[in-house]
Write a protein that holds these residues in place. Structure first.
Motif, PDB file in Angstrom:
ATOM      1  N   MET A  75      -1.043   6.040  -8.339  1.00 15.34           N
ATOM      2  CA  MET A  75      -1.861   4.939  -7.872  1.00 15.34           C
ATOM      3  C   MET A  75      -2.386   5.314  -6.487  1.00 15.34           C
ATOM      4  N   GLY A  76      -3.676   5.188  -6.291  1.00 19.54           N
ATOM      5  CA  GLY A  76      -4.282   5.495  -5.007  1.00 19.54           C
ATOM      6  C   GLY A  76      -4.150   4.332  -4.039  1.00 19.54           C
ATOM      7  N   LYS A  77      -4.554   4.605  -2.798  1.00 21.14           N
ATOM      8  CA  LYS A  77      -4.465   3.555  -1.778  1.00 21.14           C
ATOM      9  C   LYS A  77      -5.369   2.372  -2.117  1.00 21.14           C
ATOM     10  N   ALA A  78      -6.525   2.644  -2.709  1.00 20.50           N
ATOM     11  CA  ALA A  78      -7.445   1.555  -3.058  1.00 20.50           C
ATOM     12  C   ALA A  78      -6.819   0.624  -4.100  1.00 20.50           C
ATOM     13  N   LYS A  79      -6.167   1.203  -5.095  1.00 19.75           N
ATOM     14  CA  LYS A  79      -5.511   0.375  -6.113  1.00 19.75           C
ATOM     15  C   LYS A  79      -4.356  -0.409  -5.503  1.00 19.75           C
ATOM     16  N   ALA A  80      -3.644   0.215  -4.568  1.00 23.94           N
ATOM     17  CA  ALA A  80      -2.534  -0.464  -3.904  1.00 23.94           C
ATOM     18  C   ALA A  80      -3.049  -1.665  -3.118  1.00 23.94           C
ATOM     19  N   LYS A  81      -4.174  -1.486  -2.421  1.00 21.98           N
ATOM     20  CA  LYS A  81      -4.785  -2.592  -1.672  1.00 21.98           C
ATOM     21  C   LYS A  81      -5.239  -3.698  -2.638  1.00 21.98           C
ATOM     22  N   GLY A  82      -5.786  -3.307  -3.774  1.00 22.30           N
ATOM     23  CA  GLY A  82      -6.212  -4.284  -4.774  1.00 22.30           C
ATOM     24  C   GLY A  82      -5.044  -5.091  -5.302  1.00 22.30           C
ATOM     25  N   LYS A  83      -3.924  -4.415  -5.517  1.00 20.81           N
ATOM     26  CA  LYS A  83      -2.729  -5.107  -6.001  1.00 20.81           C
ATOM     27  C   LYS A  83      -2.227  -6.102  -4.954  1.00 20.81           C
ATOM     28  N   GLN A  84      -2.322  -5.713  -3.679  1.00 21.40           N
ATOM     29  CA  GLN A  84      -1.917  -6.625  -2.603  1.00 21.40           C
ATOM     30  C   GLN A  84      -2.821  -7.858  -2.576  1.00 21.40           C
ATOM     31  N   ALA A  85      -4.118  -7.640  -2.719  1.00 18.73           N
ATOM     32  CA  ALA A  85      -5.075  -8.758  -2.699  1.00 18.73           C
ATOM     33  C   ALA A  85      -4.837  -9.693  -3.880  1.00 18.73           C
ATOM     34  N   LYS A  86      -4.637  -9.112  -5.052  1.00 20.30           N
ATOM     35  CA  LYS A  86      -4.377  -9.917  -6.247  1.00 20.30           C
ATOM     36  C   LYS A  86      -3.096 -10.736  -6.062  1.00 20.30           C
ATOM     37  N   GLY A  87      -2.091 -10.114  -5.486  1.00 21.07           N
ATOM     38  CA  GLY A  87      -0.835 -10.809  -5.238  1.00 21.07           C
ATOM     39  C   GLY A  87      -1.002 -11.956  -4.260  1.00 21.07           C
TER      40      GLY A  87
ATOM     41  N   GLN B  73       2.396  -8.311  -4.011  1.00 17.79           N
ATOM     42  CA  GLN B  73       1.998  -7.848  -2.684  1.00 17.79           C
ATOM     43  C   GLN B  73       2.962  -6.781  -2.167  1.00 17.79           C
ATOM     44  N   MET B  74       4.234  -7.019  -2.323  1.00 21.32           N
ATOM     45  CA  MET B  74       5.236  -6.075  -1.845  1.00 21.32           C
ATOM     46  C   MET B  74       5.153  -4.750  -2.609  1.00 21.32           C
ATOM     47  N   ALA B  75       4.912  -4.822  -3.908  1.00 22.62           N
ATOM     48  CA  ALA B  75       4.766  -3.602  -4.704  1.00 22.62           C
ATOM     49  C   ALA B  75       3.539  -2.816  -4.247  1.00 22.62           C
ATOM     50  N   GLY B  76       2.454  -3.513  -3.961  1.00 24.70           N
ATOM     51  CA  GLY B  76       1.246  -2.855  -3.467  1.00 24.70           C
ATOM     52  C   GLY B  76       1.480  -2.188  -2.129  1.00 24.70           C
ATOM     53  N   LYS B  77       2.212  -2.849  -1.243  1.00 22.46           N
ATOM     54  CA  LYS B  77       2.517  -2.270   0.063  1.00 22.46           C
ATOM     55  C   LYS B  77       3.399  -1.036  -0.082  1.00 22.46           C
ATOM     56  N   ALA B  78       4.348  -1.093  -0.993  1.00 18.05           N
ATOM     57  CA  ALA B  78       5.221   0.053  -1.215  1.00 18.05           C
ATOM     58  C   ALA B  78       4.426   1.248  -1.737  1.00 18.05           C
ATOM     59  N   HIS B  79       3.527   1.002  -2.689  1.00 11.07           N
ATOM     60  CA  HIS B  79       2.705   2.087  -3.229  1.00 11.07           C
ATOM     61  C   HIS B  79       1.792   2.670  -2.152  1.00 11.07           C
ATOM     62  N   GLU B  80       1.269   1.806  -1.307  1.00 11.29           N
ATOM     63  CA  GLU B  80       0.407   2.274  -0.222  1.00 11.29           C
ATOM     64  C   GLU B  80       1.198   3.182   0.724  1.00 11.29           C
ATOM     65  N   GLN B  81       2.419   2.800   1.032  1.00 10.37           N
ATOM     66  CA  GLN B  81       3.250   3.613   1.918  1.00 10.37           C
ATOM     67  C   GLN B  81       3.580   4.957   1.285  1.00 10.37           C
ATOM     68  N   VAL B  82       3.823   4.967  -0.012  1.00 13.44           N
ATOM     69  CA  VAL B  82       4.087   6.226  -0.715  1.00 13.44           C
ATOM     70  C   VAL B  82       2.867   7.146  -0.606  1.00 13.44           C
ATOM     71  N   GLU B  83       1.682   6.582  -0.777  1.00 17.55           N
ATOM     72  CA  GLU B  83       0.452   7.369  -0.667  1.00 17.55           C
ATOM     73  C   GLU B  83       0.293   7.951   0.735  1.00 17.55           C
TER      74      GLU B  83
END
Length: 62
Positions: free
Chosen positions: A1-13, A36-46
Motif C-alpha cells: 500500500m502506498g502513502k496515497a492509499k494510506a492517506k485515503g484510508k485515514q480520510a475514509k476512517g 484511521q489508525m491502520a492508515g497511519k500505521a501503513h503510512e509510517q511503514v512506507e
C-alpha cells in the motif's frame, strides 16, 4: 500500500468516525477510528521503507 492509499484510508476512517458520532453509532465511530489508525500505521511503514532505501543508496563513511 502506498502513502496515497494510506492517506485515503485515514480520510475514509475520519468520515466514518464523524458519521458515527453524528448518528450516535459507537460501532461505526470505533470502526472509523480503527481505519484511521491502520492508515497511519501503513503510512509510517512506507516512510520507514523509504528511509531504509535512502540509507542503502548512500556510500558508507568507512
Amino acid at each position: 500500500m502506498g502513502k496515497a492509499k494510506a492517506k485515503g484510508k485515514q480520510a475514509k476512517g475520519k468520515i466514518k468516525e464523524t458519521a458515527g458520532k453524528a448518528m450516535g453509532d459507537r460501532g461505526m465511530q470505533a470502526e472509523g477510528h480503527g481505519e484511521q489508525m491502520a492508515g497511519k500505521a501503513h503510512e509510517q511503514v512506507e516512510r520507514t521503507a523509504e528511509r531504509a532505501g535512502e540509507r542503502m543508496k548512500r556510500p558508507s563513511g568507512r
